[in-house]
Design a protein around this motif. Structure first.
Motif, PDB file in Angstrom:
ATOM      1  N   PHE A   1       0.896  -1.346   0.122  1.00  0.00           N
ATOM      2  CA  PHE A   1      -0.136   0.047  -0.085  1.00  0.00           C
ATOM      3  C   PHE A   1       0.897   1.197   0.031  1.00  0.00           C
ATOM      4  O   PHE A   1       2.058   1.115   0.425  1.00  0.00           O
ATOM      5  CB  PHE A   1      -0.706   0.076   1.165  1.00  0.00           C
ATOM      6  CG  PHE A   1      -1.946  -1.046   1.227  1.00  0.00           C
ATOM      7  CD1 PHE A   1      -2.953  -1.109   0.630  1.00  0.00           C
ATOM      8  CD2 PHE A   1      -1.632  -2.207   2.109  1.00  0.00           C
ATOM      9  CE1 PHE A   1      -3.949  -2.237   0.654  1.00  0.00           C
ATOM     10  CE2 PHE A   1      -2.536  -3.355   2.257  1.00  0.00           C
ATOM     11  CZ  PHE A   1      -3.731  -3.313   1.515  1.00  0.00           C
TER      12      PHE A   1
ATOM     13  N   TYR B   1       1.963  -5.446   8.238  1.00  0.00           N
ATOM     14  CA  TYR B   1       2.509  -6.555   7.464  1.00  0.00           C
ATOM     15  C   TYR B   1       3.699  -5.869   6.230  1.00  0.00           C
ATOM     16  O   TYR B   1       4.837  -6.346   5.935  1.00  0.00           O
ATOM     17  CB  TYR B   1       1.662  -7.587   6.794  1.00  0.00           C
ATOM     18  CG  TYR B   1       0.740  -8.116   7.793  1.00  0.00           C
ATOM     19  CD1 TYR B   1       1.215  -8.994   8.884  1.00  0.00           C
ATOM     20  CD2 TYR B   1      -0.629  -7.592   7.895  1.00  0.00           C
ATOM     21  CE1 TYR B   1       0.328  -9.406   9.568  1.00  0.00           C
ATOM     22  CE2 TYR B   1      -1.424  -7.935   9.024  1.00  0.00           C
ATOM     23  CZ  TYR B   1      -1.147  -8.906   9.916  1.00  0.00           C
ATOM     24  OH  TYR B   1      -2.043  -9.394  10.893  1.00  0.00           O
TER      25      TYR B   1
ATOM     26  N   PRO C   1      -5.751  -4.913  -3.029  1.00  0.00           N
ATOM     27  CA  PRO C   1      -5.143  -6.038  -2.727  1.00  0.00           C
ATOM     28  C   PRO C   1      -5.698  -7.380  -3.572  1.00  0.00           C
ATOM     29  O   PRO C   1      -5.055  -8.387  -3.505  1.00  0.00           O
ATOM     30  CB  PRO C   1      -5.301  -6.284  -1.275  1.00  0.00           C
ATOM     31  CG  PRO C   1      -6.305  -5.445  -0.894  1.00  0.00           C
ATOM     32  CD  PRO C   1      -6.635  -4.396  -1.958  1.00  0.00           C
TER      33      PRO C   1
ATOM     34  N   GLY D   1      -4.319 -12.324  -2.690  1.00  0.00           N
ATOM     35  CA  GLY D   1      -5.536 -11.150  -2.379  1.00  0.00           C
ATOM     36  C   GLY D   1      -5.186 -10.285  -1.226  1.00  0.00           C
ATOM     37  O   GLY D   1      -6.061  -9.589  -0.733  1.00  0.00           O
ATOM     38  N   LYS D   2      -3.743 -10.317  -0.662  1.00  0.00           N
ATOM     39  CA  LYS D   2      -3.430  -9.547   0.472  1.00  0.00           C
ATOM     40  C   LYS D   2      -1.981  -8.811   0.036  1.00  0.00           C
ATOM     41  O   LYS D   2      -1.428  -9.715  -0.714  1.00  0.00           O
ATOM     42  CB  LYS D   2      -3.452 -10.451   1.590  1.00  0.00           C
ATOM     43  CG  LYS D   2      -4.848 -10.791   2.398  1.00  0.00           C
ATOM     44  CD  LYS D   2      -4.488 -11.592   3.414  1.00  0.00           C
ATOM     45  CE  LYS D   2      -5.863 -11.994   4.175  1.00  0.00           C
ATOM     46  NZ  LYS D   2      -6.413 -10.922   4.900  1.00  0.00           N
TER      47      LYS D   2
ATOM     48  N   PRO E   1       1.424  -7.583   1.613  1.00  0.00           N
ATOM     49  CA  PRO E   1       2.445  -7.355   0.547  1.00  0.00           C
ATOM     50  C   PRO E   1       2.618  -8.636  -0.041  1.00  0.00           C
ATOM     51  O   PRO E   1       2.322  -9.658   0.302  1.00  0.00           O
ATOM     52  CB  PRO E   1       3.725  -6.886   1.401  1.00  0.00           C
ATOM     53  CG  PRO E   1       3.778  -7.709   2.902  1.00  0.00           C
ATOM     54  CD  PRO E   1       2.279  -7.747   3.018  1.00  0.00           C
TER      55      PRO E   1
ATOM     56  N   ASP F   1       2.712 -13.317   1.324  1.00  0.00           N
ATOM     57  CA  ASP F   1       2.822 -13.353   2.740  1.00  0.00           C
ATOM     58  C   ASP F   1       4.091 -13.120   3.373  1.00  0.00           C
ATOM     59  O   ASP F   1       5.187 -13.602   3.099  1.00  0.00           O
ATOM     60  CB  ASP F   1       2.385 -14.802   3.390  1.00  0.00           C
ATOM     61  CG  ASP F   1       2.281 -14.921   4.627  1.00  0.00           C
ATOM     62  OD1 ASP F   1       1.050 -15.193   5.074  1.00  0.00           O
ATOM     63  OD2 ASP F   1       3.051 -15.141   5.500  1.00  0.00           O
ATOM     64  N   SER F   2       4.062 -12.218   4.418  1.00  0.00           N
ATOM     65  CA  SER F   2       5.137 -11.652   4.987  1.00  0.00           C
ATOM     66  C   SER F   2       6.115 -12.570   5.514  1.00  0.00           C
ATOM     67  O   SER F   2       7.388 -12.716   5.388  1.00  0.00           O
ATOM     68  CB  SER F   2       4.960 -10.406   5.982  1.00  0.00           C
ATOM     69  OG  SER F   2       4.118 -10.990   7.015  1.00  0.00           O
TER      70      SER F   2
ATOM     71  N   LYS G   1     -17.034  -7.074   4.784  1.00  0.00           N
ATOM     72  CA  LYS G   1     -16.447  -8.319   4.689  1.00  0.00           C
ATOM     73  C   LYS G   1     -15.355  -8.568   5.299  1.00  0.00           C
ATOM     74  O   LYS G   1     -15.093  -9.761   5.989  1.00  0.00           O
ATOM     75  CB  LYS G   1     -15.485  -8.131   2.955  1.00  0.00           C
ATOM     76  CG  LYS G   1     -14.748  -9.280   2.678  1.00  0.00           C
ATOM     77  CD  LYS G   1     -13.779  -9.129   1.546  1.00  0.00           C
ATOM     78  CE  LYS G   1     -12.581  -9.333   1.954  1.00  0.00           C
ATOM     79  NZ  LYS G   1     -11.501  -9.099   0.977  1.00  0.00           N
ATOM     80  N   LEU G   2     -14.657  -7.694   5.985  1.00  0.00           N
ATOM     81  CA  LEU G   2     -13.476  -7.676   7.286  1.00  0.00           C
ATOM     82  C   LEU G   2     -14.295  -8.089   8.532  1.00  0.00           C
ATOM     83  O   LEU G   2     -13.758  -8.861   9.033  1.00  0.00           O
ATOM     84  CB  LEU G   2     -13.030  -6.343   7.263  1.00  0.00           C
ATOM     85  CG  LEU G   2     -11.753  -5.954   6.351  1.00  0.00           C
ATOM     86  CD1 LEU G   2     -11.274  -4.541   6.636  1.00  0.00           C
ATOM     87  CD2 LEU G   2     -10.591  -6.899   6.379  1.00  0.00           C
TER      88      LEU G   2
END
Ligand SMILES: N[C@@H](CCC(=O)N[C@@H](CS)C(=O)NCC(=O)O)C(=O)O
Length: 231
Positions: free
Chosen positions: A7, A19, A42, A48-49, A51, A62-63, A141-142
């Motif tokens: 982001f 993350y 994302p 879908g996420k 970083p 995935d971090s 959604k979250l």
């Protein structure tokens, strides 16, 4: 050249995602060269996420997997640690990533005080009518995800008690040391700074941000990491 997809900066910290800030802090602590590509959506990421990184033509999401990959390729901040030291670093990272960071994001997106700041900051420039529809859809959604995960089933006070326990534990684990790795940062410092900077240095105000600033050693820690790796 390694490319980090994340982001854009917000709230006066290099990244509003704990993350994303974790990964970029690790890259700086390890002295690796990288470039950044900012993304707002994302859904375009491999899982879908954010970083994720691109390294030698490969996309790695995935971090935790990113840090493991970098370690396996010779940039292992935990190399000086013995087995219990590495286990401790893993436990601290999991506490930060899987619990405190989740609470941090929850209090921004679901609690009304945080949402009043998130909504204009992240969606304020969307054209109408998207500006009226998209924020609520993403927040819902979250919220559903938090119920499925479990934290969405607790009262606000129970969640704040969890956050205080996490912060007390981090404060005790850091003690008088400069870093969670001791005199030098280890992988846990990337996770810790990712979330603590978002609580202590970020201008987003939530009850968890205010709570984190009650811990002078954690405040000094954030300032130390910022001066040493982000100045
Ligand atoms: N386990 C992932 C978590 C990453 C994550 O949750 N990123 C959030 C931003 S803080 C995200 O991209 N969320 C988008 C979504 O859930 O739709 C990691 O460590 O990288």
């Amino acid at each position: 050249m390694l490319t980090l997809f994340q982001f854009a900066p917000a709230f006066n910290v290099p990244n509003p995602s704990p993350y994303c800030l974790k990964v970029e802090t690790y890259l700086r602590m390890a002295g690796l060269e990288y470039r950044v590509r900012s993304m707002a959506d994302p859904r375009k990421a491999p899982r879908g996420k954010l970083p994720f990184i691109e390294l030698d033509g490969q996309l790695i999401a995935d971090s935790a997997i990113i840090l493991r990959t970098l370690s396996e390729r010779g940039s292992d901040l935990d190399a000086p640690l013995d087995a219990p030291g590495r286990a401790r670093a893993l436990a601290i990272a999991r506490l930060c990533d899987e619990h405190l960071a989740v609470l941090t994001v929850y209090f921004r997106w679901i609690d009304d005080e945080g949402w009043a700041q998130i909504k204009p900051a992240f969606f304020g420039t969307l054209p109408a009518p998207l500006r009226w529809i998209v924020p609520g859809l993403i927040r819902r959604k979250l919220a559903n995800g938090y119920v499925a995960q479990g934290i969405g089933r607790h009262s606000r006070n129970e969640l704040l008690d969890f956050a205080r326990e996490d912060l007390q534990a981090l404060d005790a684990l850091l003690g008088a040391a400069a870093f969670f790795g001791g005199a030098q940062p280890c992988s846990a410092d990337a996770s810790a700074y990712g979330v603590l900077a978002n609580l202590i240095l970020a201008t987003a105000e939530t009850p968890v941000n205010r709570m984190a600033r009650e811990f002078p050693r954690l405040v000094a820690y954030c300032q130390r990491v910022r001066e040493q790796f982000w100045a």
